[in-house]
Design an enzyme around this catalytic site. Structure first.
Site, mmCIF file in Angstrom:
data_model
loop_
_atom_site.group_PDB
_atom_site.id
_atom_site.type_symbol
_atom_site.label_atom_id
_atom_site.label_comp_id
_atom_site.label_asym_id
_atom_site.label_seq_id
_atom_site.Cartn_x
_atom_site.Cartn_y
_atom_site.Cartn_z
ATOM 1 N N GLU A 136 39.999 37.546 63.955
ATOM 2 C CA GLU A 136 38.684 37.318 64.578
ATOM 3 C C GLU A 136 38.791 36.400 65.785
ATOM 4 O OE1 GLU A 136 35.609 35.698 62.041
ATOM 5 O OE2 GLU A 136 34.134 35.809 63.673
ATOM 6 N N ASP A 154 40.186 37.555 58.758
ATOM 7 C CA ASP A 154 39.035 36.706 59.079
ATOM 8 C C ASP A 154 39.342 35.347 58.468
ATOM 9 O OD1 ASP A 154 35.383 37.120 59.024
ATOM 10 O OD2 ASP A 154 36.667 35.421 59.583
ATOM 11 N N ILE A 209 37.896 32.380 58.469
ATOM 12 C CA ILE A 209 36.761 31.833 57.720
ATOM 13 C C ILE A 209 35.584 32.776 57.925
ATOM 14 C CG2 ILE A 209 35.127 29.943 57.420
ATOM 15 C CD1 ILE A 209 37.280 27.978 58.244
ATOM 16 N N ASP A 210 35.289 33.564 56.888
ATOM 17 C CA ASP A 210 34.115 34.440 56.948
ATOM 18 C C ASP A 210 32.966 33.655 56.330
ATOM 19 O OD1 ASP A 210 32.690 36.845 57.420
ATOM 20 O OD2 ASP A 210 32.820 37.275 55.278
ATOM 21 N N THR A 260 31.237 31.313 58.627
ATOM 22 C CA THR A 260 31.511 30.069 59.362
ATOM 23 C C THR A 260 30.324 29.113 59.370
ATOM 24 O OG1 THR A 260 33.131 31.163 60.792
ATOM 25 C CG2 THR A 260 32.157 29.133 61.612
ATOM 26 N N ASP A 291 35.456 41.271 59.075
ATOM 27 C CA ASP A 291 34.494 40.776 58.073
ATOM 28 C C ASP A 291 34.657 41.488 56.735
ATOM 29 O OD1 ASP A 291 32.021 40.661 60.679
ATOM 30 O OD2 ASP A 291 33.015 38.938 59.764
HETATM 31 C C1 LIP Z 1 29.384 36.396 59.206
HETATM 32 C C2 LIP Z 1 29.277 37.636 58.345
HETATM 33 C C3 LIP Z 1 27.887 37.725 57.695
HETATM 34 C C4 LIP Z 1 26.850 37.788 58.780
HETATM 35 C C5 LIP Z 1 26.903 36.507 59.584
HETATM 36 C C6 LIP Z 1 28.295 36.335 60.234
HETATM 37 P P1 LIP Z 1 31.299 35.078 60.482
HETATM 38 O O1 LIP Z 1 30.657 36.400 59.812
HETATM 39 O O2 LIP Z 1 30.264 37.574 57.354
HETATM 40 O O3 LIP Z 1 27.785 38.842 56.869
HETATM 41 O O4 LIP Z 1 25.577 37.967 58.222
HETATM 42 O O5 LIP Z 1 25.916 36.515 60.561
HETATM 43 O O6 LIP Z 1 28.501 37.363 61.165
HETATM 44 O O7 LIP Z 1 30.716 35.027 61.867
HETATM 45 O O8 LIP Z 1 30.921 33.904 59.675
HETATM 46 O O9 LIP Z 1 32.783 35.339 60.501
#
Ligand code: LIP
Length: 259
Positions: free
Chosen positions: A72, A88, A90-91, A93, A215
């Site tokens: 990412e 990813d 940290i999914d 964030t 993601d």
């Molecule tokens: C997140 C996604 C989540 C979405 C958030 C964000 P990130 O990814 O995992 O489903 O609703 O808005 O996009 O940006 O934390 O890697």
């Protein structure tokens, strides 16, 4: 040289590097701050997003030189063999930034375009979700099976929203149509955690528009191996238009509502 890789070997490496990154991110969560923003002022990145991705990328290429890595934060390292890692770091964030629990480290291994192994580590829950293609899914070593499908009006549906105001306005209109038709909605903030929740029966379905491949690459395999259908619109693979995950029957009902 094409380095042959068994899914189980790739999964073991994914679990190892995701677990190591998860431990480092967990130790640094308190007091973490915004380092930069991306697609909008609320699309934030922290020092740990970048540091964890660098750690994961370095370990993967140390163990398997010649692989490719798509992350990412730093994009693609192109390799010379058929294995590509989709990371990813940290999914979720924003959850991580706010000291909340729902965030994950996600590492998937793709061979010739098909994801064959995936690990999603959720450090604040102490959960490690894993799957190898055709070998089932597990959470902390215990086999995962999704819940039996429920009727749409009894479904607990997870979803998420994008970072742009225009996209969020559209998503609010979709939610306006969905909310009266289902048991309830949950907005957890991390796609990988939401998909693993469906695999574990902690939500009946999940949909979101605007996701990136990193993601959901690992968590989609985990959900599929747990018996969950994970697709985009009209039987297409998941993409930025839509990712929808639900057991069969409920999948069709929710797809028709969303389509
Ligand atoms: C997140 C996604 C989540 C979405 C958030 C964000 P990130 O990814 O995992 O489903 O609703 O808005 O996009 O940006 O934390 O890697």
């Amino acid at each position: 040289m094409t380095v042959v890789a068994r899914p189980e070997e790739l999964l073991a490496l994914a679990v190892d590097v995701a677990g190591e990154a998860g431990r480092v991110a967990l130790e640094s969560q308190d007091g973490i701050d915004v380092l930069d923003t991306k697609s909008s002022p609320t699309d934030v990145v922290t020092e740990m997003d970048r540091r964890c991705e660098e750690m994961i990328r370095e370990r993967l290429l140390q163990e398997r030189p010649g692989d490719s890595v798509l992350g990412e934060e730093s994009g693609t390292d192109s390799g010379t063999n058929s294995v590509r890692w989709i990371v990813d770091p940290i999914d979720g964030t924003v959850n991580y930034l706010y000291g909340r629990e729902d965030w994950a480290v996600s590492v998937a291994a793709e061979v010739a375009g098909d994801v064959v192994a995936g690990a999603v580590v959720v450090p604040r829950h102490g959960d490690i979700y894993t799957a190898a293609r055709g070998a089932g899914a597990a959470c902390n070593g215990q086999p995962l099976r999704a819940a039996q499908p429920v009727r749409l009006d009894r479904a607990l549906v997870a979803t998420g929203f994008g970072y742009s105001a225009a996209r969020r306005a559209q998503q609010a209109e979709v939610l306006r149509a969905v909310l009266p038709q289902v048991r309830d909605i949950r907005r957890g903030g991390a796609a990988a955690v939401d998909l693993c929740s469906v695999a574990r029966g902690r939500a009946d379905a999940y949909y979101e528009r605007g996701l990136n491949h990193w993601d959901w690459a690992a968590a989609a395999l985990i959900a599929r191996e747990a018996g969950v259908r994970v697709e985009g619109l009209h039987h297409a693979p998941p993409d930025s238009e839509l990712l929808l995950a639900a057991p069969p029957v409920l999948f069709e009902e929710l797809h028709d509502l969303l389509a």
